[in-house]
Design a protein around this motif. Structure first.
Motif, PDB file in Angstrom:
ATOM      1  N   ALA A  96       7.072 -10.750   7.792  1.00 23.85           N
ATOM      2  CA  ALA A  96       6.771  -9.735   6.775  1.00 23.85           C
ATOM      3  C   ALA A  96       7.848  -9.672   5.694  1.00 23.85           C
ATOM      4  CB  ALA A  96       6.615  -8.369   7.423  1.00 23.85           C
ATOM      5  N   SER A  97       7.389  -9.652   4.439  1.00 27.99           N
ATOM      6  CA  SER A  97       8.288  -9.453   3.301  1.00 27.99           C
ATOM      7  C   SER A  97       8.679  -7.983   3.212  1.00 27.99           C
ATOM      8  CB  SER A  97       7.594  -9.847   1.994  1.00 27.99           C
ATOM      9  OG  SER A  97       6.996 -11.103   2.105  1.00 27.99           O
ATOM     10  N   GLU A  98       7.725  -7.129   3.558  1.00 30.83           N
ATOM     11  CA  GLU A  98       7.941  -5.686   3.516  1.00 30.83           C
ATOM     12  C   GLU A  98       7.301  -5.068   4.754  1.00 30.83           C
ATOM     13  OE1 GLU A  98       6.632  -3.816  -0.147  1.00 30.83           O
ATOM     14  OE2 GLU A  98       6.909  -5.703  -1.221  1.00 30.83           O
ATOM     15  N   MET A  99       8.003  -4.106   5.363  1.00 26.83           N
ATOM     16  CA  MET A  99       7.434  -3.381   6.489  1.00 26.83           C
ATOM     17  C   MET A  99       8.037  -1.978   6.489  1.00 26.83           C
ATOM     18  SD  MET A  99       6.771  -4.610  10.387  1.00 26.83           S
ATOM     19  CE  MET A  99       8.436  -4.624  10.957  1.00 26.83           C
ATOM     20  N   TYR A 100       7.181  -0.978   6.642  1.00 30.77           N
ATOM     21  CA  TYR A 100       7.613   0.412   6.570  1.00 30.77           C
ATOM     22  C   TYR A 100       7.048   1.186   7.739  1.00 30.77           C
ATOM     23  CZ  TYR A 100       8.510  -1.142   1.837  1.00 30.77           C
ATOM     24  OH  TYR A 100       8.963  -1.844   0.753  1.00 30.77           O
ATOM     25  N   HIS A 101       7.776   2.231   8.141  1.00 34.36           N
ATOM     26  CA  HIS A 101       7.350   3.106   9.229  1.00 34.36           C
ATOM     27  C   HIS A 101       7.440   4.555   8.765  1.00 34.36           C
ATOM     28  CE1 HIS A 101       8.562  -0.602  11.290  1.00 34.36           C
ATOM     29  NE2 HIS A 101       7.575  -0.296  12.115  1.00 34.36           N
ATOM     30  N   GLY A 102       6.459   5.362   9.158  1.00 31.98           N
ATOM     31  CA  GLY A 102       6.439   6.776   8.793  1.00 31.98           C
ATOM     32  C   GLY A 102       5.364   7.047   7.761  1.00 31.98           C
ATOM     33  N   ASN A 161      -5.877   2.970  -6.307  1.00 32.40           N
ATOM     34  CA  ASN A 161      -4.904   3.390  -5.292  1.00 32.40           C
ATOM     35  C   ASN A 161      -5.487   4.295  -4.205  1.00 32.40           C
ATOM     36  OD1 ASN A 161      -5.183   5.770  -6.684  1.00 32.40           O
ATOM     37  ND2 ASN A 161      -3.058   5.923  -7.292  1.00 32.40           N
ATOM     38  N   GLY A 162      -6.734   4.717  -4.324  1.00 31.14           N
ATOM     39  CA  GLY A 162      -7.350   5.582  -3.323  1.00 31.14           C
ATOM     40  C   GLY A 162      -8.260   4.856  -2.357  1.00 31.14           C
ATOM     41  N   LEU A 163      -8.232   3.518  -2.339  1.00 27.44           N
ATOM     42  CA  LEU A 163      -9.109   2.754  -1.445  1.00 27.44           C
ATOM     43  C   LEU A 163      -8.802   2.974   0.029  1.00 27.44           C
ATOM     44  CD1 LEU A 163      -9.550  -0.819  -2.955  1.00 27.44           C
ATOM     45  CD2 LEU A 163     -11.300   0.898  -2.559  1.00 27.44           C
ATOM     46  N   LEU A 164      -7.554   3.226   0.359  1.00 31.28           N
ATOM     47  CA  LEU A 164      -7.154   3.359   1.753  1.00 31.28           C
ATOM     48  C   LEU A 164      -6.541   4.736   2.016  1.00 31.28           C
ATOM     49  CD1 LEU A 164      -5.545  -0.170   2.096  1.00 31.28           C
ATOM     50  CD2 LEU A 164      -7.803   0.538   2.932  1.00 31.28           C
ATOM     51  N   PRO A 165      -7.371   5.778   2.053  1.00 28.52           N
ATOM     52  CA  PRO A 165      -6.849   7.142   2.268  1.00 28.52           C
ATOM     53  C   PRO A 165      -6.615   7.428   3.751  1.00 28.52           C
ATOM     54  CG  PRO A 165      -9.197   7.227   1.969  1.00 28.52           C
ATOM     55  CD  PRO A 165      -8.801   5.782   1.820  1.00 28.52           C
ATOM     56  N   LEU A 166      -5.722   6.669   4.365  1.00 25.96           N
ATOM     57  CA  LEU A 166      -5.471   6.810   5.794  1.00 25.96           C
ATOM     58  C   LEU A 166      -4.592   8.028   6.074  1.00 25.96           C
ATOM     59  CD1 LEU A 166      -4.852   3.074   6.726  1.00 25.96           C
ATOM     60  CD2 LEU A 166      -6.995   4.312   6.566  1.00 25.96           C
ATOM     61  N   LYS A 167      -4.638   8.494   7.324  1.00 21.70           N
ATOM     62  CA  LYS A 167      -3.875   9.669   7.743  1.00 21.70           C
ATOM     63  C   LYS A 167      -2.954   9.287   8.893  1.00 21.70           C
ATOM     64  CE  LYS A 167      -7.826  12.569   6.657  1.00 21.70           C
ATOM     65  NZ  LYS A 167      -8.937  13.312   7.207  1.00 21.70           N
ATOM     66  N   ASP A 168      -1.805   9.916   8.958  1.00 23.59           N
ATOM     67  CA  ASP A 168      -0.849   9.674  10.045  1.00 23.59           C
ATOM     68  C   ASP A 168      -0.550   8.186  10.223  1.00 23.59           C
ATOM     69  OD1 ASP A 168      -0.647  12.402  10.621  1.00 23.59           O
ATOM     70  OD2 ASP A 168      -2.397  12.324  11.946  1.00 23.59           O
ATOM     71  N   ILE A 169      -0.162   7.531   9.133  1.00 20.45           N
ATOM     72  CA  ILE A 169       0.119   6.093   9.175  1.00 20.45           C
ATOM     73  C   ILE A 169       1.441   5.870   9.909  1.00 20.45           C
ATOM     74  CG2 ILE A 169       0.429   3.994   7.833  1.00 20.45           C
ATOM     75  CD1 ILE A 169      -1.082   5.359   5.542  1.00 20.45           C
ATOM     76  N   VAL A 170       1.426   4.943  10.837  1.00 23.98           N
ATOM     77  CA  VAL A 170       2.593   4.626  11.643  1.00 23.98           C
ATOM     78  C   VAL A 170       3.361   3.452  11.033  1.00 23.98           C
ATOM     79  CG1 VAL A 170       3.344   3.846  13.926  1.00 23.98           C
ATOM     80  CG2 VAL A 170       1.432   5.437  13.723  1.00 23.98           C
ATOM     81  N   GLU A 171       2.608   2.443  10.533  1.00 25.24           N
ATOM     82  CA  GLU A 171       3.255   1.222  10.045  1.00 25.24           C
ATOM     83  C   GLU A 171       2.418   0.565   8.950  1.00 25.24           C
ATOM     84  OE1 GLU A 171       5.121  -1.625  12.952  1.00 25.24           O
ATOM     85  OE2 GLU A 171       3.495  -2.909  12.234  1.00 25.24           O
ATOM     86  N   VAL A 172       3.114   0.055   7.944  1.00 21.13           N
ATOM     87  CA  VAL A 172       2.499  -0.754   6.896  1.00 21.13           C
ATOM     88  C   VAL A 172       3.344  -2.002   6.754  1.00 21.13           C
ATOM     89  CG1 VAL A 172       2.086  -0.949   4.403  1.00 21.13           C
ATOM     90  CG2 VAL A 172       1.473   1.136   5.583  1.00 21.13           C
ATOM     91  N   GLY A 173       2.675  -3.143   6.673  1.00 21.25           N
ATOM     92  CA  GLY A 173       3.402  -4.392   6.499  1.00 21.25           C
ATOM     93  C   GLY A 173       2.697  -5.305   5.522  1.00 21.25           C
ATOM     94  N   TYR A 174       3.493  -6.194   4.901  1.00 22.08           N
ATOM     95  CA  TYR A 174       2.949  -7.102   3.891  1.00 22.08           C
ATOM     96  C   TYR A 174       3.692  -8.432   3.956  1.00 22.08           C
ATOM     97  CZ  TYR A 174       1.863  -8.840  -0.843  1.00 22.08           C
ATOM     98  OH  TYR A 174       1.472  -9.588  -1.920  1.00 22.08           O
ATOM     99  N   VAL A 175       2.948  -9.522   4.116  1.00 21.66           N
ATOM    100  CA  VAL A 175       3.512 -10.863   4.093  1.00 21.66           C
ATOM    101  C   VAL A 175       3.171 -11.444   2.726  1.00 21.66           C
ATOM    102  CG1 VAL A 175       3.561 -13.149   5.180  1.00 21.66           C
ATOM    103  CG2 VAL A 175       3.152 -11.098   6.577  1.00 21.66           C
ATOM    104  N   LYS A 176       4.150 -11.468   1.843  1.00 21.62           N
ATOM    105  CA  LYS A 176       3.916 -11.847   0.455  1.00 21.62           C
ATOM    106  C   LYS A 176       3.400 -13.281   0.315  1.00 21.62           C
ATOM    107  CE  LYS A 176       5.934 -10.853  -3.971  1.00 21.62           C
ATOM    108  NZ  LYS A 176       7.025 -10.171  -4.637  1.00 21.62           N
TER     109      LYS A 176
END
Length: 174
Positions: free
Chosen positions: A12-18, A37-52
């Motif tokens: 992952a190039s970027e990974m976030y928690h919280g 920017n409203g395509l993914l209106p998720l709730k209580d997100i634990v992790e987001v990651g991106y492999v550039k």
């Protein structure tokens, strides 16, 4: 079975928690890619990651959620894990997202914004069926714009008196 492995996390190039930072970063990535920017209106997100290098992105939330896009009147379900490959104006190989069509929940596999911009966004299923909607139905208002509009409204109210007093003229008969 999770599509996000330890090897993918390591790449992952970027990974976030919280929740707060994950929401912010997911909206930022969608905007950078030319998507609403409203395509993914998720709730209580634990992790987001991106492999550039590959464009692979994942979002993990505590539990699945449902969101209704009011401007188009459609409910959408998001699984605990949503994955996709993202590129400018397009999301492909999407997993974990279903939209309700009539009485059925339909899996979504691809999302793209028309280029050159026509203000339309298209959602495709694995079978090739698709629906097109206005992009602004999935665009969230920027908090900075909301604050600017609120401040402008307050200034406008300050200019106008709270109660308008009209002079009265008495007419006397002679």
């Amino acid at each position: 079975m999770s599509l996000v492995t330890d090897a993918i996390r390591a790449a992952a190039s970027e990974m976030y928690h919280g929740d707060d930072i994950c929401r912010e970063k997911s909206k930022q990535l969608l905007t950078e890619m030319g998507l609403p920017n409203g395509l993914l209106p998720l709730k209580d997100i634990v992790e987001v990651g991106y492999v550039k290098e590959t464009g692979f992105v994942w979002l993990i939330q505590k539990k699945k959620c449902e969101h209704r896009f009011e401007k188009i009147g459609k409910p959408v379900q998001y699984a605990t894990e949503v994955t996709a490959y993202i590129q400018p104006n397009r999301i492909t190989k999407l997993t974990g997202v279903k939209a309700k069509e009539l009485l059925l929940w339909v899996v979504l596999r691809e999302i793209y914004v028309d280029v050159p911009p026509t203000g339309k966004i298209t959602f495709k299923t694995p079978t090739g069926l698709f629906r097109t909607y206005p992009v602004d139905a999935f665009q969230l208002q920027d908090d900075n714009n909301n604050n600017k509009n609120e401040n402008a409204n307050e200034k406008e109210k300050e200019k106008k008196p709270a109660v308008e007093i009209k002079p009265t003229v008495e007419v006397k008969e002679v």
